[in-house]
Write an enzyme that holds these catalytic residues in place. Structure first.
Site, PDB file in Angstrom:
ATOM      1  N   LYS A 149       3.579 -39.355 101.882  1.00 34.85           N
ATOM      2  CA  LYS A 149       4.410 -39.341 103.097  1.00 34.85           C
ATOM      3  C   LYS A 149       3.443 -39.140 104.260  1.00 34.85           C
ATOM      4  CE  LYS A 149       8.271 -37.009 100.796  1.00 34.85           C
ATOM      5  NZ  LYS A 149       9.137 -35.798 100.803  1.00 34.85           N
ATOM      6  N   ARG A 182      14.143 -36.115  87.277  1.00 31.10           N
ATOM      7  CA  ARG A 182      12.792 -36.491  86.820  1.00 31.10           C
ATOM      8  C   ARG A 182      12.786 -37.712  85.905  1.00 31.10           C
ATOM      9  NH1 ARG A 182       9.154 -32.516  88.250  1.00 31.10           N
ATOM     10  NH2 ARG A 182       9.855 -30.360  88.103  1.00 31.10           N
ATOM     11  N   GLY A 201       0.062 -32.300 102.373  1.00 30.03           N
ATOM     12  CA  GLY A 201      -1.356 -32.374 102.016  1.00 30.03           C
ATOM     13  C   GLY A 201      -1.933 -31.049 101.543  1.00 30.03           C
ATOM     14  N   ASP A 246       2.633 -34.743 100.427  1.00 28.37           N
ATOM     15  CA  ASP A 246       3.586 -34.553 101.521  1.00 28.37           C
ATOM     16  C   ASP A 246       2.812 -33.959 102.704  1.00 28.37           C
ATOM     17  OD1 ASP A 246       5.796 -34.051 103.096  1.00 28.37           O
ATOM     18  OD2 ASP A 246       6.832 -32.782 101.674  1.00 28.37           O
TER      19      ASP A 246
HETATM   20  P1  IMP Z   1       2.352 -30.944  99.731  1.00 29.57           P
HETATM   21  O1  IMP Z   1       1.535 -29.754  99.344  1.00 29.57           O
HETATM   22  O2  IMP Z   1       3.256 -30.653 100.892  1.00 29.57           O
HETATM   23  O3  IMP Z   1       1.549 -32.191  99.936  1.00 29.57           O
HETATM   24  O4  IMP Z   1       3.384 -31.176  98.594  1.00 29.57           O
HETATM   25  C1  IMP Z   1       3.085 -31.754  97.416  1.00 29.57           C
HETATM   26  C2  IMP Z   1       4.117 -31.360  96.366  1.00 29.57           C
HETATM   27  O5  IMP Z   1       5.437 -31.189  96.918  1.00 29.57           O
HETATM   28  C3  IMP Z   1       4.234 -32.467  95.362  1.00 29.57           C
HETATM   29  O6  IMP Z   1       3.323 -32.300  94.305  1.00 29.57           O
HETATM   30  C4  IMP Z   1       5.675 -32.322  94.900  1.00 29.57           C
HETATM   31  O7  IMP Z   1       5.745 -31.383  93.858  1.00 29.57           O
HETATM   32  C5  IMP Z   1       6.409 -31.767  96.077  1.00 29.57           C
HETATM   33  N1  IMP Z   1       7.124 -32.810  96.845  1.00 29.57           N
HETATM   34  C6  IMP Z   1       6.921 -33.161  98.135  1.00 29.57           C
HETATM   35  N2  IMP Z   1       7.768 -34.120  98.521  1.00 29.57           N
HETATM   36  C7  IMP Z   1       8.533 -34.413  97.434  1.00 29.57           C
HETATM   37  C8  IMP Z   1       9.616 -35.346  97.202  1.00 29.57           C
HETATM   38  O8  IMP Z   1      10.043 -36.131  98.060  1.00 29.57           O
HETATM   39  N3  IMP Z   1      10.153 -35.322  95.953  1.00 29.57           N
HETATM   40  C9  IMP Z   1       9.723 -34.491  94.957  1.00 29.57           C
HETATM   41  N4  IMP Z   1       8.716 -33.620  95.137  1.00 29.57           N
HETATM   42  C10 IMP Z   1       8.124 -33.568  96.367  1.00 29.57           C
END
Ligand code: IMP
Length: 178
Positions: free
Chosen positions: A131, A165, A105, A103
């Site tokens: 994303k 899930r 990163g 998401d």
């Molecule tokens: P980041 O650190 O923002 O890239 O987030 C990564 C983590 O956020 C992922 O491993 C998920 O656990 C959670 N996450 C982000 N977007 C979603 C989503 O749309 N559905 C479910 N989990 C999400």
């Protein structure tokens, strides 16, 4: 939208077709390298890791890691902390981090940096979903399933507040707080 009726974005068939393709690509790239260590990021990647690992044709060792985001109240700060570490040493090993979704990163960035300090032979990344428009920190996803928009998705291991899930497909939902 209620969590029990997500809007289907990727069918089970589409997901498994792409997992097949990723497994072929990864197996080819690592064919000459010996064993690969798959590091699945809990909890969301557990189903993806299970399906991907069963389709690889190369020797693989499976590990899991878990992280959590630091929050200020209920607002994520972008900082990530380790909740559960891998059990085995990854020194001189070829590591492939297997993540459900990238998401902002921050999670993947933290994991790459942290695992690189342990002197692995290499670290690459595989994510089922990205994303791309939400990225705060640039991370390289070497093997990507699908690029999606800014929607909250559940199913195939991904959750919203621990729900959804087990759906075999990936569907979008509208969380209550958005
Ligand atoms: P980041 O650190 O923002 O890239 O987030 C990564 C983590 O956020 C992922 O491993 C998920 O656990 C959670 N996450 C982000 N977007 C979603 C989503 O749309 N559905 C479910 N989990 C999400």
């Amino acid at each position: 939208m209620a969590i029990d009726t997500p809007k289907v974005m990727l069918s089970e068939e589409q997901i498994l077709q792409r997992v097949d393709e990723l497994a072929v690509e990864i197996s080819k790239d690592y064919a000459e390298k010996g064993e690969i260590v798959l590091v699945g990021v809990l909890k969301g990647a557990f189903i993806f890791l299970a399906d991907l690992s069963r389709r690889l044709t190369i020797p693989r060792h499976i590990e899991f890691i878990a992280v959590a985001s630091y929050e200020h109240g209920s607002v994520p700060t972008g900082a990530v902390r380790l909740v559960m570490d891998v059990r085995a040493s990854i020194e001189d090993k070829h590591v492939l981090i297997v993540e459900d979704i990238v998401d902002t990163g921050h999670t993947l960035h933290y994991l790459i940096d942290m695992l690189k300090t342990r002197n692995p032979a290499s670290v690459r990344t595989c994510a089922l979903l990205h994303k791309e428009h939400n990225t705060d920190v640039e991370v390289n996803v070497d093997y990507l399933g699908f690029s999606i928009g800014d929607e909250w998705v559940v199913g195939y291991g991904l959750d919203y507040a621990e729900q959804g899930r087990s759906f075999p497909y990936i569907g979008s939902v509208q969380p209550d707080d958005q």
